[in-house]
Scaffold this motif. Structure first.
Motif, short mmCIF file in Angstrom:
data_model
loop_
_atom_site.label_atom_id
_atom_site.label_comp_id
_atom_site.label_asym_id
_atom_site.label_seq_id
_atom_site.Cartn_x
_atom_site.Cartn_y
_atom_site.Cartn_z
N UNK A 81 6.65 17.45 7.96
CA UNK A 81 5.50 16.80 8.59
C UNK A 81 5.43 15.32 8.28
N UNK A 82 6.14 14.89 7.23
CA UNK A 82 6.19 13.48 6.88
C UNK A 82 6.75 12.65 8.03
N UNK A 83 7.61 13.23 8.85
CA UNK A 83 8.21 12.49 9.97
C UNK A 83 7.13 12.07 10.97
N UNK A 84 6.13 12.92 11.20
CA UNK A 84 5.02 12.52 12.06
C UNK A 84 4.30 11.30 11.48
N UNK A 85 4.12 11.28 10.17
CA UNK A 85 3.45 10.15 9.52
C UNK A 85 4.28 8.88 9.70
N UNK A 86 5.62 9.00 9.56
CA UNK A 86 6.50 7.85 9.81
C UNK A 86 6.27 7.28 11.21
N UNK A 87 6.21 8.17 12.19
CA UNK A 87 6.11 7.72 13.58
C UNK A 87 4.76 7.07 13.86
N UNK A 88 3.70 7.67 13.38
CA UNK A 88 2.37 7.11 13.59
C UNK A 88 2.26 5.74 12.93
N UNK A 89 2.70 5.65 11.68
CA UNK A 89 2.62 4.37 10.96
C UNK A 89 3.50 3.32 11.60
N UNK A 90 4.72 3.71 12.00
CA UNK A 90 5.63 2.75 12.61
C UNK A 90 5.09 2.19 13.91
N UNK A 91 4.49 3.04 14.72
CA UNK A 91 3.93 2.57 15.99
C UNK A 91 2.72 1.67 15.75
N UNK A 92 1.90 2.03 14.76
CA UNK A 92 0.73 1.21 14.46
C UNK A 92 1.16 -0.18 13.97
N UNK B 277 0.86 -1.18 0.00
CA UNK B 277 0.00 0.00 0.00
C UNK B 277 0.89 1.23 0.00
N UNK B 278 0.36 2.35 -0.48
CA UNK B 278 1.13 3.59 -0.57
C UNK B 278 0.34 4.75 0.01
N UNK B 279 1.03 5.59 0.79
CA UNK B 279 0.44 6.84 1.28
C UNK B 279 1.32 7.99 0.82
N UNK B 280 0.72 8.97 0.14
CA UNK B 280 1.44 10.15 -0.34
C UNK B 280 1.25 11.27 0.67
N UNK B 281 2.34 11.92 1.05
CA UNK B 281 2.28 13.02 2.03
C UNK B 281 2.58 14.34 1.32
N UNK B 282 1.64 15.26 1.41
CA UNK B 282 1.84 16.61 0.89
C UNK B 282 1.41 17.61 1.95
N UNK B 283 2.34 18.03 2.79
CA UNK B 283 1.98 18.87 3.94
C UNK B 283 2.35 20.34 3.78
#
Length: 594
Positions: free
Chosen positions: A161-172, A137-143
């Motif tokens: 802001x992509x770093x927040x997405x990394x952290x949320x996804x990694x923890x999930x 699956x792919x998520x595109x980040x445009x912040x």
């Protein structure tokens, strides 16, 4: 005259590889794939794809943004990071190598910053991986919140802001969620964050001249992370004034970039761009927290200050604000061993090198490289001369291409094209089956794929593969001028399909589309094929020159104001017109057409 920027490096072409080698020596929990120099993949030392029982998170992009992305590899965050050359998207083969190395039965989530090259390369790698049986699956980040919509086909840039997405996804993923659930959390996080940057200086690429674009006492507002010009230039102001402007832009109800309103809870990241002292970042942090609370009526639950996603040595910072709920806070607070979050390593030093995993088909094909025929036919001799002339034409305008590209992007178009052209000339000596036009076109694409990063590399590879698909069903003796024209048309259609651009978008297609049109018209009118080829090359040059008056609608140039682009041709269009024209003239010469 501007001087070359000072760097504590060895070879400018080796900075990414040497950075990775130092990184894995510093952090024992990391390894890298060891095999081919163009494959620069950092991965968790404790993950083996076939046996790993959780969703893997992969991200990446051009280098020069350290510690992103490799510094965020670790348990609870990224499983692997794919690095391209400086400010250039990683090649498809490198992304595939990373997917194969770590992905297990639970699947893989690709987190991709919204840049054309990244979308194309990661997209093609995802499709290939799916065809091999992986769940992806792919998520595109445009912040990016600096530029008002619309942004043409390019959209908002992916920033810190992509770093927040990394952290949320990694923890999930670490919590054991399914691929669809992890992707959903990552997508929701990407929709809740906005970022804007400011800079006091322009970054300097390794081995290149420092730009003098930004004069004394000036600052840029709303810049990207690749050295491209900002949305506006202003006099340097006190940091309180700058922070106020940035926060108003991110939280503006008119643009509605992020769904944050008074009374909401947020987390904030103050991100240094590479050349900003910690003192200045902390001063900006102090200002941002106060203004978020007092002026915008927001509750600030978490603050992250440091260098997370840089732009080489640029002096400046960006601010990212993300709407926070209990679920996001739980993900942000979850334990991680990613060194740049930051957290200490556990001291176990496993060997940092592991071999690149290859599918069995690749192992078989490695011993079946094409070979240059001992004797060339007339068609083979002419094709060889055309390829050589085209490659040399690109090499000869490298500096001009870089100069034009510096006005609209990161100033490396000439250097990138130079890599592809020199690779073609080298492979031309031994590897191209020149008596077979279709296979030769295919091998040109392979030469480009091995060395050219960024959007240019993938676009030219697509161009060659589409032309090859049209030509391969016919033996060389059956390839006519009209069939070459059909192959060019098919190649242009493929590039337009996957890249999203068309005529008038200020891209290489503004040279190739007029050339194809004239070529088909003149052949249809009964012109001699060589004459039609030469006339079409004139149309390519005219089309490239016409880009001086065009508003960019694709790539990084779409973020740059029209005023910056006036009288500057699109470097991609000029490169395409140059090699096309050189090929046409040498064909005319070799076939002795008056």
């Amino acid at each position: 005259m501007p001087s070359q920027g000072k760097k504590l490096i060895n070879n400018p072409d080796a900075v990414v590889t040497e950075f990775i080698e130092g990184l894995v020596e510093t952090y024992p929990g990391l390894q890298y794939l060891d095999g081919f120099p163009e494959v620069k993949v950092v991965l968790r030392a404790d993950v083996s794809g076939p046996t790993y029982d959780k969703v893997v998170i992969i991200s990446g992009g051009g280098s020069g943004h350290e510690p992103a992305h490799a510094g965020f590899v670790g348990e609870g965050m990224l499983t692997a990071a794919i690095s391209g050359d400086v400010f250039a998207s990683p090649p498809v083969d490198a992304i595939l190598a990373g997917i194969r190395a770590v992905t297990g039965p639970m699947g893989c989530l690709l987190i991709v910053k919204n840049y054309t090259g990244d979308r194309l390369n990661f997209g093609l790698a995802a499709e290939q991986a799916k065809s091999e049986g992986y769940m992806v699956e792919t998520v595109i980040v445009g912040d990016d919140c600096a530029l008002p919509p619309p942004r043409g086909i390019a959209g908002r840039r992916g920033l810190a802001g992509t770093i927040f997405v990394h952290k949320v996804a990694g923890a999930a993923a670490a919590a054991g969620l399914t691929l669809s659930a992890v992707a959903a959390e990552a997508k929701r996080a990407s929709e809740m964050v906005g970022t804007m940057g400011v800079a006091l200086s322009v970054c300097t690429l390794p081995g290149q001249v420092t730009s003098d674009r930004l004069g004394p006492g000036k600052m840029e507002l709303g810049l990207g992370i690749h050295g491209e010009p900002g949305a506006a230039v202003a006099d340097v102001q006190p940091v309180d004034t700058v922070v106020s402007h940035v926060l108003k832009q991110i939280l503006s109800p008119e643009t509605n970039y992020v769904p944050i309103i008074r009374g909401d809870r947020v987390v904030v990241m103050i991100n240094g761009l590479g050349g900003t002292p910690i003192m200045e970042l902390m001063i900006a942090c102090r200002s941002a927290v106060a203004k978020l609370q007092l002026e915008h009526g927001l509750a600030v639950d978490r603050v992250y200050t440091g260098s997370f996603m840089t732009s080489l040595d640029m002096a400046g910072f960006s601010i990212s604000v993300m709407k926070a709920d209990q679920s996001f806070l739980q993900r942000l607070d979850a334990a991680t061993k990613a060194p740049a979050w930051p957290v200490g390593a556990d001291g176990k030093h496993i060997s940092p090198k592991v071999p690149i995993p290859l599918p069995s088909s690749c192992l078989k094909e490695s011993n079946e490289l094409p070979i240059r025929p001992p004797k060339l036919s007339q068609h083979g001799l002419v094709l060889e001369a055309a390829i050589e002339a085209a490659a040399n034409a690109v090499i000869n305008i490298r500096d001009s291409l870089n100069e034009w590209d510096a006005k609209a992007g990161d100033g490396d178009c000439g250097s990138t094209m130079f890599k592809g052209a020199t690779s073609i000339l080298e492979d031309l000596k031994t590897h191209y089956p020149l008596n077979n036009a279709a296979e030769t076109v295919n091998e040109i694409g392979n030469s480009i794929r091995r060395v050219m990063g960024g959007t240019s590399g993938i676009i030219y590879n697509i161009l060659c593969k589409a032309a090859y698909a049209r030509l391969k069903a016919r033996p060389e003796s059956a390839v006519t001028a009209k069939q070459w024209a059909e192959a060019l048309k098919a190649a242009i259609s493929a590039v337009s399909k996957y890249g999203g651009a068309g005529e008038g978008y200020r891209t290489m297609l503004d040279a190739l589309i007029p050339a194809c049109t004239v070529l088909k018209e003149r052949l249809g009118a009964g012109d001699d094929p060589v004459t039609a080829f030469v006339l079409s090359s004139e149309a390519a040059l005219a089309g490239a020159e016409a880009t001086k008056q065009m508003q960019a609608q694709a790539g990084r140039a779409s973020y740059v104001s029209v005023e910056n682009l006036l009288s500057v041709p699109d470097p991609g269009a000029m490169a395409a017109a140059s090699w096309y024209r050189a090929a046409a003239l040498i064909v005319k010469d070799r076939l002795h057409v008056p």
